[in-house]
Design an enzyme around this catalytic site. Structure first.
Site, PDB file in Angstrom:
ATOM      1  N   TYR A 145      28.161  21.428  -6.050  1.00  8.84           N
ATOM      2  CA  TYR A 145      28.676  21.962  -6.710  1.00  8.84           C
ATOM      3  C   TYR A 145      29.508  21.670  -6.512  1.00  8.84           C
ATOM      4  O   TYR A 145      29.867  23.398  -6.463  1.00  8.84           O
ATOM      5  CB  TYR A 145      27.743  21.671  -8.189  1.00  8.84           C
ATOM      6  CG  TYR A 145      28.582  21.308  -9.373  1.00  8.84           C
ATOM      7  CD1 TYR A 145      29.694  20.482  -9.932  1.00  8.84           C
ATOM      8  CD2 TYR A 145      30.194  22.180  -9.863  1.00  8.84           C
ATOM      9  CE1 TYR A 145      30.638  20.245 -10.851  1.00  8.84           C
ATOM     10  CE2 TYR A 145      30.732  22.349 -11.407  1.00  8.84           C
ATOM     11  CZ  TYR A 145      31.073  21.580 -11.435  1.00  8.84           C
ATOM     12  OH  TYR A 145      32.034  20.433 -12.948  1.00  8.84           O
ATOM     13  N   ASP A 240      33.382  26.757   0.449  1.00  7.00           N
ATOM     14  CA  ASP A 240      33.258  26.103  -1.547  1.00  7.00           C
ATOM     15  C   ASP A 240      32.588  27.680  -1.890  1.00  7.00           C
ATOM     16  O   ASP A 240      31.847  28.056  -2.539  1.00  7.00           O
ATOM     17  CB  ASP A 240      32.400  25.592  -2.421  1.00  7.00           C
ATOM     18  CG  ASP A 240      33.189  25.397  -3.694  1.00  7.00           C
ATOM     19  OD1 ASP A 240      33.876  26.219  -4.002  1.00  7.00           O
ATOM     20  OD2 ASP A 240      32.922  23.893  -4.044  1.00  7.00           O
ATOM     21  N   LYS A 268      35.604  31.932 -10.170  1.00  4.60           N
ATOM     22  CA  LYS A 268      35.613  32.590 -11.146  1.00  4.60           C
ATOM     23  C   LYS A 268      36.252  33.647 -10.909  1.00  4.60           C
ATOM     24  O   LYS A 268      36.354  34.151 -11.793  1.00  4.60           O
ATOM     25  CB  LYS A 268      34.035  32.098 -10.677  1.00  4.60           C
ATOM     26  CG  LYS A 268      33.187  31.040 -10.959  1.00  4.60           C
ATOM     27  CD  LYS A 268      32.118  30.755 -11.292  1.00  4.60           C
ATOM     28  CE  LYS A 268      31.524  29.344 -11.728  1.00  4.60           C
ATOM     29  NZ  LYS A 268      30.966  28.451 -11.554  1.00  4.60           N
TER      30      LYS A 268
HETATM   31  C1  PLP Z   1      31.601  26.622 -10.737  1.00  5.95           C
HETATM   32  C2  PLP Z   1      32.141  26.291  -9.914  1.00  5.95           C
HETATM   33  C3  PLP Z   1      33.378  25.435  -9.568  1.00  5.95           C
HETATM   34  C4  PLP Z   1      34.142  24.502 -10.858  1.00  5.95           C
HETATM   35  O1  PLP Z   1      34.693  25.361 -11.048  1.00  5.95           O
HETATM   36  P1  PLP Z   1      36.003  25.242 -12.259  1.00  5.95           P
HETATM   37  O2  PLP Z   1      36.781  26.658 -12.799  1.00  5.95           O
HETATM   38  O3  PLP Z   1      34.831  25.699 -12.862  1.00  5.95           O
HETATM   39  O4  PLP Z   1      36.639  24.213 -12.009  1.00  5.95           O
HETATM   40  C5  PLP Z   1      33.482  24.564  -7.558  1.00  5.95           C
HETATM   41  N1  PLP Z   1      32.733  25.012  -7.363  1.00  5.95           N
HETATM   42  C6  PLP Z   1      31.558  25.996  -6.708  1.00  5.95           C
HETATM   43  C7  PLP Z   1      30.594  26.136  -6.104  1.00  5.95           C
HETATM   44  C8  PLP Z   1      31.282  26.061  -8.181  1.00  5.95           C
HETATM   45  O5  PLP Z   1      30.483  27.284  -8.812  1.00  5.95           O
END
Ligand code: PLP
Length: 427
Positions: A145, A240, A268
């Protein structure tokens, strides 16, 4: 008997305001059933809901709260900063400070750009990869994701898998035509994609520790293979690290595995509970970003001073000696304790540092999304509600991971293990 009457009341009202009554889908409890718990207060490892029930929290706002709720250092930095105003639309010293903290300890990154969410970080990083390489295609993995970026909502895990969709309506086929999706931990599939689309792939994007579709741990060897094939094809490797960054170590998964990606995205943890994301790379790649280069990217609230001060306060505490080893030791203790009360081996616990995943499976390891049995989620649903009754709050989906924070005490962990024991006796 725990009461949730106030949460129920609030939910019936929120349903009249928001789709599904929520502002982010997994919060709606659809996959576990029942009413979402409306939270009122958090301190350390604990949450209190609108009915006054207390929980030990392992959701941690889905990852950002590595120091737990309402950390004193974060709160005092935030309240001090906001006395001077909440946004200027002009640069501040605080942006320099947070950037310096991040760049000093992640030596393969030379420049960074702050944005306001993980989604925005990934969206911008993909644009940068395409602009820099002058190629259009991107390669992603099933079950990873990367936020709700249009072109990445293909077999994407998180809320999508929770609700059984592999993609999203409203994303034209033409937008995802440039996205190649392959199975995790599958070298042949990656090799084939590079053969089929020679000189067309701008970047390979991966969660180096995939944690949005269960915890689909990849071997270092697979990540090294990606590094090599990207280099050989002049394709950028994009890690990511929105979850893993500052979670598994201060240098993220890149540091843990000693693998240098070309572009990294964060979110985060770096915002200390405020909306912050970031992407970074070498000077050369970042030179393509506006106003130095022609890849446009901007944000009204980017580098927001209050959010920056929260991030600085949080990351500074993460730098304290033994911070990550203590966190890992706590997680090991918790999982060992749960395994002991899981006498019938109803589920497995997978772990990477302070991230853990409860998987109802017989398998010894699960490395790609296809190995998860969707039917097993019915057991998670029961466990989730039994744990709620015992005062333990997990993310409300069996596809989501749990997080241990520095604020969890060994007493909290013992209580959690006991709660699992009681919950399991009912399963
Ligand atoms: C949470 C998450 C996102 C998206 O971040 P948001 O602040 O919710 O837009 C993207 N990549 C990863 C790996 C994530 O865990």
């Amino acid at each position: 008997m725990t009461k949730h009457t106030e949460s129920e009341k609030l939910f019936s009202e929120s349903k009249s305001y928001f789709p599904g009554g929520v502002n982010s889908p997994v919060r709606a409890f659809k996959s576990v059933g029942g009413t979402p718990i409306f939270m009122e207060r958090g301190k350390g490892a604990h949450l209190w809901d609108a009915d006054g029930n207390k929980y030990i929290d392992y959701c941690g706002s889905w990852g950002p709260l590595i120091l737990g709720h309402a950390n004193d250092g974060v709160l005092s930095a935030v309240s001090k900063t906001m006395q001077n105003g909440t946004s200027f639309g002009a640069p501040t010293k605080l942006e320099n400070e947070l950037a310096k903290l991040i760049l000093t300890f992640n030596s393969y990154l030379e420049k960074i750009r702050f944005v306001s969410s993980g989604t925005e970080a990934v969206m911008s990083a993909i644009r940068l990869a395409r602009g820099y390489t002058k190629r259009n295609k991107i390669l992603k993995f099933e079950g990873c994701y990367h936020g709700h970026v249009d072109s990445l909502l293909v077999k994407a895990g998180s809320g999508l898998v929770t609700f059984g969709n592999s993609s999203s309506a409203g994303v034209p086929d033409s937008f995802v035509n440039e996205t190649i999706t392959v199975q995790l931990n599958n070298k042949d599939a990656v090799k084939k994609a590079f053969e089929d689309f020679k000189n067309e792939i701008a970047c390979v994007i991966i969660e180096p520790i995939p944690a949005n579709n269960g915890l689909l741990l990849q071997g270092k060897e697979f990540l090294l293979f990606l590094r090599e094939i990207c280099t050989a094809n002049n394709t950028l490797l994009l890690f990511d690290e929105v979850i893993s960054g500052f979670r598994v170590s201060f240098c993220g998964a890149a540091g843990l595995y000693s693998i240098k990606p070309d572009i990294v995205t964060y979110g985060k943890i770096i915002g200390g509970g405020f909306p912050v994301g970031a992407y970074g790379a070498s000077k050369e790649i970042m030179a393509s970003v506006s106003p130095d280069g022609n890849v446009y990217q901007a944000g009204t609230l980017s580098g927001n001073p209050v959010a920056m001060s929260a991030g600085i306060a949080q990351l500074t505490q993460c730098l304290e000696p033994n911070f990550y080893s203590n966190l890992k030791a706590k997680t090991n203790y918790l999982l060992e304790g749960i395994r002991k009360v899981n006498t019938f081996n109803l589920f497995k616990l997978f772990q990477q540092e302070s991230i853990f995943w409860i998987a109802f499976t017989e398998k010894e390891s699960i490395n790609n999304a296809d190995e998860i049995n969707a039917d097993s989620m019915k057991y998670f649903k029961i466990l989730f509600h039994e744990l709620l009754k015992e005062g333990v709050y997990l993310g409300p989906s069996g596809y989501e991971v749990g997080f241990v924070s520095a604020a969890h005490t060994y007493d909290d962990l013992d209580k959690t293990i006991k709660a699992f024991g009681k919950a399991l006796s009912k399963l």
